[in-house]
Enzyme design. Sequence first.
Site, PDB file in Angstrom:
ATOM      1  N   LYS A   1     -52.225  33.561 -63.917  1.00  0.00           N
ATOM      2  CA  LYS A   1     -52.321  32.997 -65.358  1.00  0.00           C
ATOM      3  C   LYS A   1     -52.166  31.192 -65.151  1.00  0.00           C
ATOM      4  CE  LYS A   1     -48.765  33.229 -69.000  1.00  0.00           C
ATOM      5  NZ  LYS A   1     -47.635  33.822 -69.547  1.00  0.00           N
TER       6      LYS A   1
ATOM      7  N   SER B   1     -47.757  36.301 -73.720  1.00  0.00           N
ATOM      8  CA  SER B   1     -48.754  35.326 -73.649  1.00  0.00           C
ATOM      9  C   SER B   1     -49.705  35.539 -72.425  1.00  0.00           C
ATOM     10  CB  SER B   1     -48.037  33.994 -73.480  1.00  0.00           C
ATOM     11  OG  SER B   1     -47.147  34.092 -72.379  1.00  0.00           O
TER      12      SER B   1
ATOM     13  N   SER C   1     -43.698  38.308 -72.147  1.00  0.00           N
ATOM     14  CA  SER C   1     -45.067  38.102 -71.943  1.00  0.00           C
ATOM     15  C   SER C   1     -46.248  38.821 -70.848  1.00  0.00           C
ATOM     16  CB  SER C   1     -45.154  36.470 -71.702  1.00  0.00           C
ATOM     17  OG  SER C   1     -45.428  35.755 -72.851  1.00  0.00           O
TER      18      SER C   1
HETATM   19  N1  GLN Z   1     -43.611  36.110 -77.396  1.00  0.00           N
HETATM   20  C1  GLN Z   1     -42.549  35.794 -77.250  1.00  0.00           C
HETATM   21  C2  GLN Z   1     -42.752  34.022 -77.694  1.00  0.00           C
HETATM   22  O1  GLN Z   1     -43.403  33.797 -78.195  1.00  0.00           O
HETATM   23  C3  GLN Z   1     -42.346  35.689 -75.703  1.00  0.00           C
HETATM   24  C4  GLN Z   1     -43.631  34.984 -75.052  1.00  0.00           C
HETATM   25  C5  GLN Z   1     -43.308  34.848 -73.408  1.00  0.00           C
HETATM   26  O2  GLN Z   1     -42.635  35.645 -73.014  1.00  0.00           O
HETATM   27  N2  GLN Z   1     -43.444  33.943 -72.944  1.00  0.00           N
HETATM   28  O3  GLN Z   1     -41.522  33.249 -77.430  1.00  0.00           O
END
Ligand code: GLN
Length: 490
Positions: free
Chosen positions: A78, A153, A177
């Site tokens: 990532k 994400s 994420s």
């Molecule tokens: N979807 C969640 C957010 O927008 C978690 C994102 C993540 O785990 N980085 O914060």
Amino acid sequence: MQLNELKAVDYLNMVKSREISVEEVVRDIFQQIDRIEHTLKAYLFINLEEALSEAKKMDRRIKDNDIPPLAGLPVAIKDNICIKGMETTCASRILKGFIPPYDATVTSRIKDAGAIIIGKTNLDEFSMGSTTKNSAFQVTLNPWDINRVPGGSSGGSAVTVASHETLIALGTDTGGSVRVPASFCGIVGIKPTYGRISRYGVISSSSSLDQVGILSKGVKDTAMLMNIISGYDPLDSTSSHISVPDFLLSCTGEGIKDLKFAVPKEFFKQELNIEVKERVADSLNKILKLGGEIEEISLPNLEYALSAYSIIAMAEASSNLAKFDGIQYGLRMEGSGDLEDMYLKTRSEGFGSEVKRRLILGTYFLSSGHYEDYYLKAKKIRNLIRKDFENIFQKYDLIIGPTTPIPPFEIEERIDNQLTMLLADTYTIPVNLAGLPALSINCGFTSKERLPVGLQIIGGPFQEEKMLRVAYNLEQELKEINTVEPNLLF
Ligand code: GLN
């Protein structure tokens, strides 16, 4: 079967017994990337030349009987995890051109073990989102249905694994994420206990919630890579000294008869999609069949988790992202010559709208006069949620339920309402607030659209072995489901 379709553990066995060469596999991967990447857009950077030259080098080492544990294993990473000399952007314009002068600890651990980095994967900008649409550079599509989001994400990492553009990938999980995209893409995603894996060199979004995780094609692959990247790191003061077991021993087919499972009734409220509910119920029946004991429980403070998470995540992000001001990293917009103007122009040009929204709110939550009303209260709620979990883990080994309340949704859906989007993380966010480990495994498909459904297994602190044992046993039971592949003929 193409060699890029191999699972990581099978690859390692075949490379080590010299049935296949590293180069052949890496070439098959790049061929796959060539074929489908222009549609899926999962990678932000493809490390073609270096990966091929590394593959050749590894083949020579193997020939000389110098075989490191990951023996050329192709890994995607990532793009918020630093790799020395390779651009790292967090999918944000503000970091365009930032080339880290050092490796993250997870990067150096897998490199030292002989892995080959295939490329950097797309994400929601600074990991803020659940769709991987929220990248400054490109929208990644779900290989099961290219009209739908892959989740986020770490959507780029999930897609590269699900569509065989790599054998395994690293992501990060702040509120779901890793698990959400694993669920939406029909693969295995683990978020280990906070502190299990070093965060050194991982660009922080919300430091008290972030954790590196693994996206893989099978539970054994996850256990194998956990063995390599887990453990104390002097460079990360939040990493834990707790010893690292051999996680592969959890994947031996030893049953689950001794385990007690708790199913939170809050996970089965009306927002839960009926087909997700049915597939999860099927898995619960499988657990009963395997001799596990299941009881319904309640986590009474769960309803406050999303609000507490939003405040804590935004507050921490506002502090973490303050350093991106045009001085040290990436983008610099020269203003009228005065320093403040340069800061302003750089940040207003460099950050996308969701990041700005969170930074503004986060700064507000931390400002004097509001701190007590928001940040402090959110931290109190976080403690209550942690206690709820602690109580359950005194009596039960694991908590089990759906990973997300809904199957992957269409790209055009849920854009305007950020809170609705966060609902995708309803069942994953509380786990980060409590710092617990959790894993998502595919447990079937919706009947009409054939979209993957994820089952979430949550463990007590540092109880990854139990989670992996259950996931491995279920994977055996669900074999016919787990051999279904996305149709990649776009
Ligand atoms: N979807 C969640 C957010 O927008 C978690 C994102 C993540 O785990 N980085 O914060």
